[in-house]
Enzyme design. Structure first.
Site, PDB file in Angstrom:
ATOM      1  CB  CYS A 101     -23.607 -31.724  32.435  1.00  0.00           C
ATOM      2  SG  CYS A 101     -24.431 -33.256  32.948  1.00  0.00           S
ATOM      3  CB  CYS A 197     -24.925 -36.581  25.878  1.00  0.00           C
ATOM      4  SG  CYS A 197     -25.728 -35.422  27.021  1.00  0.00           S
TER       5      CYS A 197
END
Length: 362
Positions: A101, A197
């Site tokens: 990410c 997440c």
């Protein structure tokens, strides 16, 4: 400078943005919407990047008196992070989605958009330090070793680091929370986000099974070749795993069994005692040199193979376009697909020499 502050809705990014404002920069806050269904991500204190987080980020920006926007990066996040994560597990490897990410979303996609809009830098709440050596930015560990995030930033290039700001690098987490409270930021006591997440309930195996389905295989004793049981897919395991193996019969010597290797083609998961987990040699691919300095021959360093922990003294050198690393002591639970980061210990903070993806271990 014109600074784009990435605001996750947590205390760290809020204080980082506040410090950028205090330093005299022209700051704009932005929250990245990373899910097409953000309302479904939160489970208790788990998860991140939800509608609630977006509201928290907006409230912090209002207190700081800076403009605030929400940018939709959900499609790219799905392609670059989630699909990569699933594909790596399907191939029997263990990826780190936070590192992906940072590399593909926060410091590639976000930075590209920021530069196109005339910003000079992107500011985040990561715990890491940036210094300059011979005109080149270098990445170092943060002062707060327990919160250090240089590992998940080690795949950034020198050019990306040159347009990055990490205002929290010299601070302790306790100081950041205290500062947030003094600034009147409501997120001062907000719990840190944990886990992956996009898997807010923490059940990675269930998530992967929902994407890949069941692919039955055998659990095999690495020493005897005996079949100990069956499983529903190699994607449910990682090297070094002990719990959840689904083996009813105890080992003859009574010792715990661990996952030693994964064979995605045959579906075989080999297990054995902890004695077989130690790794002393690592072959790594796709090296990245944040300071633009490739290793010059065998180099003494400290390597780290997980975001928190898993360090050892080592000798590393460039080999066949990748890295060959010899550890001074064995490390356990080193899995293909993980990142290995090389550090040079220094008084002003360990310096990141380079990073690469683990291809094989011995």
């Amino acid at each position: 400078m014109r600074v784009l502050a990435a605001m996750s809705g947590g205390v760290d990014s809020a204080v980082a943005a506040a410090r950028a404002v205090e330093a005299g920069h022209e700051v704009v806050g932005v929250h990245l919407a990373l899910s097409a269904k953000p309302g479904t991500l939160r489970t208790g204190a788990r998860g991140c990047c939800t509608i609630e987080d977006s509201h928290d980020a907006r409230r912090a920006a209002d207190i700081l008196g800076i403009p605030f926007y929400v940018w939709d990066f959900a499609e790219r996040f799905t392609e670059e992070v989630i699909e990569t994560f699933v594909g790596e597990y399907a191939a029997g490897r263990t990826p780190n989605p936070c590192l992906t990410c940072n590399e593909k979303i926060k410091f590639e996609a976000l930075l590209e958009k920021a530069m196109a809009l005339g910003f000079d830098a992107v500011c985040t709440g990561h715990y890491a330090r940036l210094t300059v050596e011979d005109g080149v930015p270098v990445l170092r560990r943060s002062r707060d070793e327990g919160k250090d995030q240089s590992y998940v930033l080690a795949s950034l290039t020198a050019e990306q680091l040159g347009h990055s700001m990490f205002p929290l690098g010299d601070s302790l987490k306790s100081q950041v929370r205290q500062e947030a409270a003094e600034r009147g930021l409501a997120v001062a006591k907000k719990p840190d986000s944990h886990d992956i997440c996009f898997i807010p309930d923490g059940d990675t195996k269930k998530f992967l099974e929902s994407k890949l389905g069941q692919k039955p295989g055998q659990l095999v004793d690495a020493e005897t070749g005996a079949v100990l049981g069956e499983h529903t897919g190699v994607h449910g395991f990682t090297v070094g795993q002990r719990k959840g193996l689904g083996i009813d019969a105890p080992a003859p010597d009574g010792r715990p069994r661990y996952v030693l290797s994964l064979e995605p083609v045959s579906g075989t998961v080999k297990v054995g005692s902890a004695d077989h987990l130690g790794v002393t040699e690592i072959d790594a691919k796709r090296p990245i040199w944040p300071s633009q300095r490739e290793l010059d021959g065998p180099t003494e360093c400290v390597v780290q193979v997980r975001a928190h922990g898993g360090t050892a003294d080592a000798v590393a050198e460039v080999a066949d376009g990748g890295m060959s690393i010899r550890l001074r002591r064995p490390l356990r639970g080193v899995a293909p697909g993980q990142a290995v980061v090389l550090y040079r210990p220094e008084e002003e903070g360990d310096l990141v020499l380079g990073s690469a993806l683990i291809a094989a271990t011995r």
